[in-house]
Design a protein around this motif. Sequence first.
Motif, short mmCIF file in Angstrom:
data_model
loop_
_atom_site.label_atom_id
_atom_site.label_comp_id
_atom_site.label_asym_id
_atom_site.label_seq_id
_atom_site.Cartn_x
_atom_site.Cartn_y
_atom_site.Cartn_z
N PRO A 175 -8.48 26.96 -7.97
CA PRO A 175 -8.43 26.65 -6.59
C PRO A 175 -8.17 24.95 -6.50
O PRO A 175 -8.81 24.26 -6.98
N GLY A 176 -7.10 24.49 -5.72
CA GLY A 176 -6.79 23.10 -5.58
C GLY A 176 -5.93 22.56 -6.60
O GLY A 176 -5.53 21.44 -6.44
N LYS A 177 -5.55 23.57 -7.41
CA LYS A 177 -4.61 23.01 -8.57
C LYS A 177 -3.55 23.80 -8.54
O LYS A 177 -3.46 25.08 -7.91
N GLU A 178 -2.28 23.68 -9.31
CA GLU A 178 -1.00 24.22 -9.49
C GLU A 178 -1.19 25.59 -10.13
O GLU A 178 -2.05 25.73 -11.06
N ARG A 179 -0.38 26.54 -9.93
CA ARG A 179 -0.53 27.91 -10.58
C ARG A 179 0.14 27.57 -12.04
O ARG A 179 1.06 26.58 -12.19
N GLU A 180 -0.23 28.08 -13.02
CA GLU A 180 0.10 27.94 -14.59
C GLU A 180 0.90 29.21 -14.95
O GLU A 180 0.18 30.07 -14.94
N GLY A 181 2.02 29.42 -15.09
CA GLY A 181 2.70 30.60 -15.57
C GLY A 181 2.21 30.71 -17.23
O GLY A 181 1.81 29.84 -18.05
N ILE A 182 1.56 31.91 -17.38
CA ILE A 182 0.93 32.10 -18.84
C ILE A 182 2.09 32.88 -19.67
O ILE A 182 2.18 32.44 -21.05
N GLY A 183 2.97 33.73 -19.03
CA GLY A 183 3.96 34.32 -19.92
C GLY A 183 4.51 35.56 -19.37
O GLY A 183 4.25 35.96 -18.12
N CYS A 184 5.08 36.38 -20.18
CA CYS A 184 6.00 37.54 -19.66
C CYS A 184 6.15 38.51 -20.71
O CYS A 184 6.19 38.29 -21.85
N LYS A 197 9.74 42.57 -25.60
CA LYS A 197 9.54 41.19 -26.26
C LYS A 197 8.57 40.19 -25.18
O LYS A 197 8.62 40.37 -24.01
N THR A 198 7.84 39.43 -25.71
CA THR A 198 7.01 38.61 -25.04
C THR A 198 7.16 36.97 -25.35
O THR A 198 7.98 36.89 -26.19
N TYR A 199 6.77 36.36 -24.13
CA TYR A 199 6.94 34.83 -24.42
C TYR A 199 5.96 34.25 -23.63
O TYR A 199 5.27 34.98 -22.69
N TYR A 200 5.13 33.34 -24.28
CA TYR A 200 3.60 32.89 -23.80
C TYR A 200 3.74 31.16 -23.77
O TYR A 200 4.34 30.49 -24.52
N ALA A 201 3.15 30.81 -22.82
CA ALA A 201 2.76 29.32 -22.61
C ALA A 201 2.06 28.88 -23.91
O ALA A 201 1.35 29.54 -24.64
N ASP A 202 2.25 27.69 -24.16
CA ASP A 202 1.64 27.06 -25.41
C ASP A 202 0.02 27.05 -25.41
O ASP A 202 -0.42 27.26 -26.24
N SER A 203 -0.43 27.10 -24.01
CA SER A 203 -1.76 26.91 -23.79
C SER A 203 -2.34 28.19 -24.06
O SER A 203 -3.76 28.21 -24.38
N VAL A 204 -1.88 29.29 -24.24
CA VAL A 204 -2.32 30.51 -24.65
C VAL A 204 -1.69 31.29 -25.80
O VAL A 204 -2.17 32.32 -26.20
N GLN A 205 -0.81 30.58 -26.19
CA GLN A 205 -0.07 31.22 -27.54
C GLN A 205 -0.95 31.40 -28.59
O GLN A 205 -1.86 30.62 -29.04
N GLY A 206 -1.08 32.76 -29.23
CA GLY A 206 -1.82 32.94 -30.36
C GLY A 206 -3.28 33.55 -29.73
O GLY A 206 -3.93 34.29 -30.80
N CYS A 239 12.77 37.54 -19.30
CA CYS A 239 11.68 37.05 -20.01
C CYS A 239 11.80 35.91 -20.60
O CYS A 239 12.76 35.84 -21.55
N GLY A 240 11.11 34.67 -20.30
CA GLY A 240 11.37 33.53 -21.12
C GLY A 240 10.44 32.45 -20.45
O GLY A 240 9.73 32.44 -19.76
N TYR A 241 11.11 31.34 -20.60
CA TYR A 241 10.45 29.81 -20.48
C TYR A 241 10.23 29.63 -18.99
O TYR A 241 9.13 29.10 -18.33
N TYR A 242 10.99 30.52 -17.89
CA TYR A 242 10.73 30.63 -16.68
C TYR A 242 9.43 31.07 -16.30
O TYR A 242 8.85 30.30 -15.25
N TYR A 243 8.73 31.75 -17.10
CA TYR A 243 7.43 32.28 -16.71
C TYR A 243 6.02 31.58 -17.08
O TYR A 243 4.91 31.99 -17.12
N THR A 244 6.45 30.15 -17.77
CA THR A 244 5.52 29.29 -18.29
C THR A 244 5.55 27.98 -17.34
O THR A 244 6.56 27.94 -16.56
N GLY A 245 4.66 27.04 -17.80
CA GLY A 245 4.85 25.88 -16.97
C GLY A 245 4.19 26.13 -15.60
O GLY A 245 3.31 26.94 -15.34
N PHE A 246 4.32 24.85 -14.86
CA PHE A 246 3.49 25.14 -13.75
C PHE A 246 4.34 25.42 -12.42
O PHE A 246 5.55 24.88 -12.19
#
Length: 127
Positions: free
Chosen positions: A41-50, A57-66, A103-110
């Motif tokens: 709440p109060g912060k931007e949404r963060e894409g985790i991956g797809c 095939k999957t793609y993950y944000a760096d914050s959750v990779q691994g 699926c790709g980078y589009y699903y990560t980031g803020f």
Amino acid sequence: DVQLQASGGGLVQAGGSLRLSCAASGFTFDDYTMGWFRQVPGKEREGIGCISSSDSKTYYADSVQGRFTMSSDYAKNTVDLQMNSLRPEDTAVYYCTADPEPCGYYYTGFSPVFDYWGQGTQVTVSS
């Protein structure tokens, strides 16, 4: 009507695991890329991956990779998010999404934008 119902959230200690599940209906599951994002709440949404509908095939944000792993069941129209080694900073409401974008980078980031998302599920990680 499109429905994306996320479940499986809860309270867990740091280092623990949770498995979220998303049940999808109202659209052709195979035509969409499924993903997850989270928001505090109060912060931007963060894409985790797809996960890709064509080849899983999957793609993950760096914050959750691994630590996080997505999987899908096309017979049941569900997508799961296995979360391991949870950290307090993973605390958020988690939402599953559906979008035609491959699926790709589009699903990560803020602040990514998706065609569909549903009711979220709260994940709280205590330190």
